[in-house]
Scaffold this motif. Structure first.
Motif, PDB file in Angstrom:
ATOM      1  N   ALA B 157       0.851  -1.190   0.000  1.00 25.68           N
ATOM      2  CA  ALA B 157       0.000   0.000   0.000  1.00 25.68           C
ATOM      3  C   ALA B 157       0.887   1.241   0.000  1.00 25.68           C
ATOM      4  CB  ALA B 157      -0.895   0.004   1.229  1.00 25.68           C
ATOM      5  N   ILE B 158       0.623   2.150  -0.921  1.00 26.50           N
ATOM      6  CA  ILE B 158       1.347   3.421  -0.952  1.00 26.50           C
ATOM      7  C   ILE B 158       0.336   4.498  -0.587  1.00 26.50           C
ATOM      8  CG2 ILE B 158       2.711   5.016  -2.349  1.00 26.50           C
ATOM      9  CD1 ILE B 158       3.606   2.685  -4.048  1.00 26.50           C
ATOM     10  N   VAL B 159       0.605   5.182   0.521  1.00 24.84           N
ATOM     11  CA  VAL B 159      -0.415   6.016   1.137  1.00 24.84           C
ATOM     12  C   VAL B 159      -0.011   7.480   1.175  1.00 24.84           C
ATOM     13  CG1 VAL B 159      -1.850   6.325   3.199  1.00 24.84           C
ATOM     14  CG2 VAL B 159      -0.924   4.061   2.662  1.00 24.84           C
ATOM     15  N   GLY B 160      -0.893   8.362   0.699  1.00 23.70           N
ATOM     16  CA  GLY B 160      -0.662   9.786   0.898  1.00 23.70           C
ATOM     17  C   GLY B 160      -0.736  10.597  -0.378  1.00 23.70           C
ATOM     18  N   ASP B 161       0.143  11.592  -0.451  1.00 21.48           N
ATOM     19  CA  ASP B 161       0.098  12.567  -1.535  1.00 21.48           C
ATOM     20  C   ASP B 161       0.683  11.984  -2.827  1.00 21.48           C
ATOM     21  OD1 ASP B 161       0.238  14.719  -3.165  1.00 21.48           O
ATOM     22  OD2 ASP B 161       1.475  15.952  -1.845  1.00 21.48           O
ATOM     23  N   VAL B 162      -0.111  11.171  -3.485  1.00 22.20           N
ATOM     24  CA  VAL B 162       0.351  10.531  -4.720  1.00 22.20           C
ATOM     25  C   VAL B 162       0.500  11.565  -5.834  1.00 22.20           C
ATOM     26  CG1 VAL B 162      -0.199   8.795  -6.470  1.00 22.20           C
ATOM     27  CG2 VAL B 162      -0.732   8.346  -4.068  1.00 22.20           C
ATOM     28  N   ALA B 234      -4.896  19.876   8.147  1.00 24.54           N
ATOM     29  CA  ALA B 234      -3.855  18.891   8.421  1.00 24.54           C
ATOM     30  C   ALA B 234      -4.375  17.838   9.398  1.00 24.54           C
ATOM     31  CB  ALA B 234      -2.622  19.572   8.986  1.00 24.54           C
ATOM     32  N   ARG B 235      -5.179  18.311  10.347  1.00 23.24           N
ATOM     33  CA  ARG B 235      -5.702  17.419  11.367  1.00 23.24           C
ATOM     34  C   ARG B 235      -6.637  16.371  10.752  1.00 23.24           C
ATOM     35  NH1 ARG B 235      -7.130  17.156  16.963  1.00 23.24           N
ATOM     36  NH2 ARG B 235      -9.369  16.826  17.032  1.00 23.24           N
ATOM     37  N   GLU B 236      -7.459  16.834   9.837  1.00 26.75           N
ATOM     38  CA  GLU B 236      -8.383  15.885   9.213  1.00 26.75           C
ATOM     39  C   GLU B 236      -7.610  14.878   8.341  1.00 26.75           C
ATOM     40  OE1 GLU B 236     -11.949  17.342   7.425  1.00 26.75           O
ATOM     41  OE2 GLU B 236     -12.126  15.569   6.144  1.00 26.75           O
ATOM     42  N   TYR B 237      -6.619  15.378   7.632  1.00 29.43           N
ATOM     43  CA  TYR B 237      -5.805  14.469   6.818  1.00 29.43           C
ATOM     44  C   TYR B 237      -5.187  13.394   7.699  1.00 29.43           C
ATOM     45  CZ  TYR B 237      -2.222  12.541   3.854  1.00 29.43           C
ATOM     46  OH  TYR B 237      -1.459  11.659   3.150  1.00 29.43           O
ATOM     47  N   SER B 238      -4.596  13.853   8.796  1.00 31.34           N
ATOM     48  CA  SER B 238      -3.914  12.941   9.697  1.00 31.34           C
ATOM     49  C   SER B 238      -4.874  11.896  10.267  1.00 31.34           C
ATOM     50  CB  SER B 238      -3.277  13.767  10.818  1.00 31.34           C
ATOM     51  OG  SER B 238      -2.580  12.930  11.683  1.00 31.34           O
ATOM     52  N   ARG B 239      -6.111  12.321  10.585  1.00 31.47           N
ATOM     53  CA  ARG B 239      -7.130  11.402  11.081  1.00 31.47           C
ATOM     54  C   ARG B 239      -7.448  10.296  10.086  1.00 31.47           C
ATOM     55  NH1 ARG B 239     -11.317  13.614  14.329  1.00 31.47           N
ATOM     56  NH2 ARG B 239     -10.385  14.127  16.339  1.00 31.47           N
ATOM     57  N   ARG B 240      -7.588  10.682   8.815  1.00 27.18           N
ATOM     58  CA  ARG B 240      -8.053   9.713   7.821  1.00 27.18           C
ATOM     59  C   ARG B 240      -6.920   8.937   7.147  1.00 27.18           C
ATOM     60  NH1 ARG B 240     -12.753  11.052   3.935  1.00 27.18           N
ATOM     61  NH2 ARG B 240     -12.370   8.821   3.767  1.00 27.18           N
ATOM     62  N   TYR B 241      -5.765   9.592   6.991  1.00 23.32           N
ATOM     63  CA  TYR B 241      -4.694   8.942   6.225  1.00 23.32           C
ATOM     64  C   TYR B 241      -3.373   8.833   6.973  1.00 23.32           C
ATOM     65  CZ  TYR B 241      -7.971   9.274   2.410  1.00 23.32           C
ATOM     66  OH  TYR B 241      -9.065   9.122   1.636  1.00 23.32           O
TER      67      TYR B 241
END
Lengths: 185, 311
Positions: B157-162, B234-241
């Protein structure tokens, strides 16, 4: 493989190789006073196999376990730029290293001497042996550097146009040294 | 034939395996007291860095030096580039200095490809824009193989800012070539439009992908490129990903965690996960030097390159 199908002249058969290695093992024991502080280092791939076999014989005759290793010399070769970059062989040194030991380098065929020169350089980067000796299954002559073997399985006068190919059970399924004349292939 | 390493898509399976196997042997050299090999004596490698990157540049420099090549470092700051010199003129200057290989990092996607047509030496892409970063993908593959023993059939799995990640693209192409199954996980806004054409699967739900992954590769959130609103906060990103302790606990026992660095601790990866023994982040740096040595050796060591795409 064309070599396997071709019944090109087998100069040494299995039993001959067997006897040559047995003699080399005895000579090493004799020359190094019981193989004390000897380390056998083979040059991959077949030299490494031969080093293993010589160590087995020494263990058989004298009951001592001589450390065995392998040193890949590819990165030290002087002919790298004559061919595309080639895959590397495996370097595996005994845990205690080579410092202060008598290293016996083992290769299958001694020809120009350039591989052995590369091996000496490679050895220099991994430690400082007390002495370095050379064992080879076949010495086919045509040296291009001032290098000679201390232990020789068989001296085989060849012409430069011929090829000497060593087959070993472990890697090739049979033991033989074959002389391939030019045009046979 | 002139060959370069610009995209991992140019590497055949045999090429890729040759690089990994060569790196495996070279890793042994890094363990001994004399780490230098004489192989590239007399060859010149130019590090041409138009974009800041300390770790990649140092890694390439160490790799070239361990192979005894001469290294010339050229960074855009304080050079003629800041005076307005074009890439082509810079290339011709390097050419005149006799560079056997040019390692280039550039903010424009495609710069290494252009460079390849102007210089005689081999070009190694050290990251171009949002396009590719092949040696990073190679060192990732190498790190995975060392930890898990294989690549074939692994679920990665490659996760994040693709969208902004050259690491993701290079990894998808390489890992696919090597027989792994890659799943990209990101919010829809951080996936490129053409992701449907990539040889991988796509998911928006990290929690669904995690339990069946053997490798989780976290990408850096590239804050410097976040000028548009790709996610609410940033907080929401961190929560989900983000990979935090709870998500980490749901991975299966042998799974490993990777990150190409530099990390935003607390954002895409929690400090606890980054420092866990199942994280390969520190090894990845050491493996970087080894893999880059393998690439330089295979491109420059012989009469002609043994790997890479023809220009």
């Amino acid at each position: 493989m064309s070599d396997a199908r071709n019944p090109a002249r087998a100069v040494l058969e299995g039993p001959d190789i067997h006897r040559a290695l047995t003699r080399i093992a005895h000579e090493i024991l004799e020359r190094t006073r019981g193989a004390e502080s000897v380390v056998l280092i083979g040059i991959p791939t077949r030299g490494a196999t031969l080093a293993q076999r010589i160590a087995e014989r020494i263990a058989q005759f004298e009951g001592i376990k001589v450390p065995v290793g392998a040193i890949d010399v590819t990165m030290y070769r002087d002919d790298l730029r004559l061919r595309p970059a080639r895959p590397l062989g495996r370097t595996e040194l005994p845990a205690d290293g080579v410092d202060g030991r008598t290293v016996v380098l083992v290769d299958d065929v001694l020809y120009s001497g350039r591989t052995v020169r590369a091996a000496l350089d490679a050895l220099n980067d991994v430690g400082r042996p007390r002495a370095v000796q050379l064992a080879t299954l076949v010495d086919r002559g045509h040296r291009e550097l001032p290098i000679r073997a201390d232990y020789v399985g068989k001296n085989l006068p060849t012409s430069k146009s011929e090829k000497v190919k060593v087959f070993l059970e472990e890697t090739d399924g049979r033991d033989a040294v074959v002389l391939i004349k030019e045009g046979d292939r | 034939m002139k060959r370069h390493l610009i995209s991992t898509g140019d590497l055949t399976r045999d090429d890729a395996l040759l690089i990994l196997d060569t790196a495996e042997e070279l890793a042994r050299v890094s363990q001994r007291s004399i780490k230098k090999l004489p192989t590239l004596r007399g060859r010149t490698v130019v590090n041409l860095f138009f974009e800041d990157s300390t770790r990649t540049r140092i890694s390439f420099e160490a790799a070239a030096k361990r192979l005894s090549a001469d290294v010339i470092n050229f960074s855009a700051k304080g050079s003629s580039v800041s005076k307005g010199e074009s890439l082509k003129d810079t290339a011709l200057t390097l050419e005149a200095m006799g560079a056997d290989a040019v390692v280039i990092r550039h903010s424009a996607s495609g710069a290494p490809h252009r460079l390849a047509s102007w210089v005689r030496g081999s070009v190694v892409n050290a990251g171009d824009g949002t396009h590719e970063h092949p040696t990073q993908a190679l060192l990732d593959a190498f790190s995975i193989r060392r930890r898990l023993g294989r690549l074939e059939g692994l679920k990665i799995a490659i996760v994040g800012d693709v969208l902004h990640s050259r690491v993701a693209r290079s990894n998808v192409l390489l890992l696919h070539t090597l027989g792994a199954e890659v799943t990209l996980v990101a919010p829809p806004t951080l996936l490129p439009v053409a992701v449907g054409t990539w040889p991988c699967q796509v998911s928006y739900d990290l929690d669904a992908v995690l339990p069946k992954s053997d490798v989780v590769m976290m990408l850096r959130v590239q804050l410097e490129r976040m000028n548009a609103a790709y996610f609410p906060s940033a907080r929401e990103y961190s929560r989900r990903y983000g990979l935090d302790r709870d998500r980490f606990a749901r991975l299966h026992d042998d799974a490993i965690v990777m990150h190409p660095g530099p990390m935003n601790r607390g954002m895409e990866i929690s400090a606890e996960v980054a420092d866990s023994p199942r994280s390969t982040i520190v090894e990845q740096v050491a493996n970087g030097v080894t893999v880059r040595m393998a690439v330089l050796y295979l491109l420059l060591g012989g009469s002609e390159p043994a790997i890479g795409g023809a220009e």
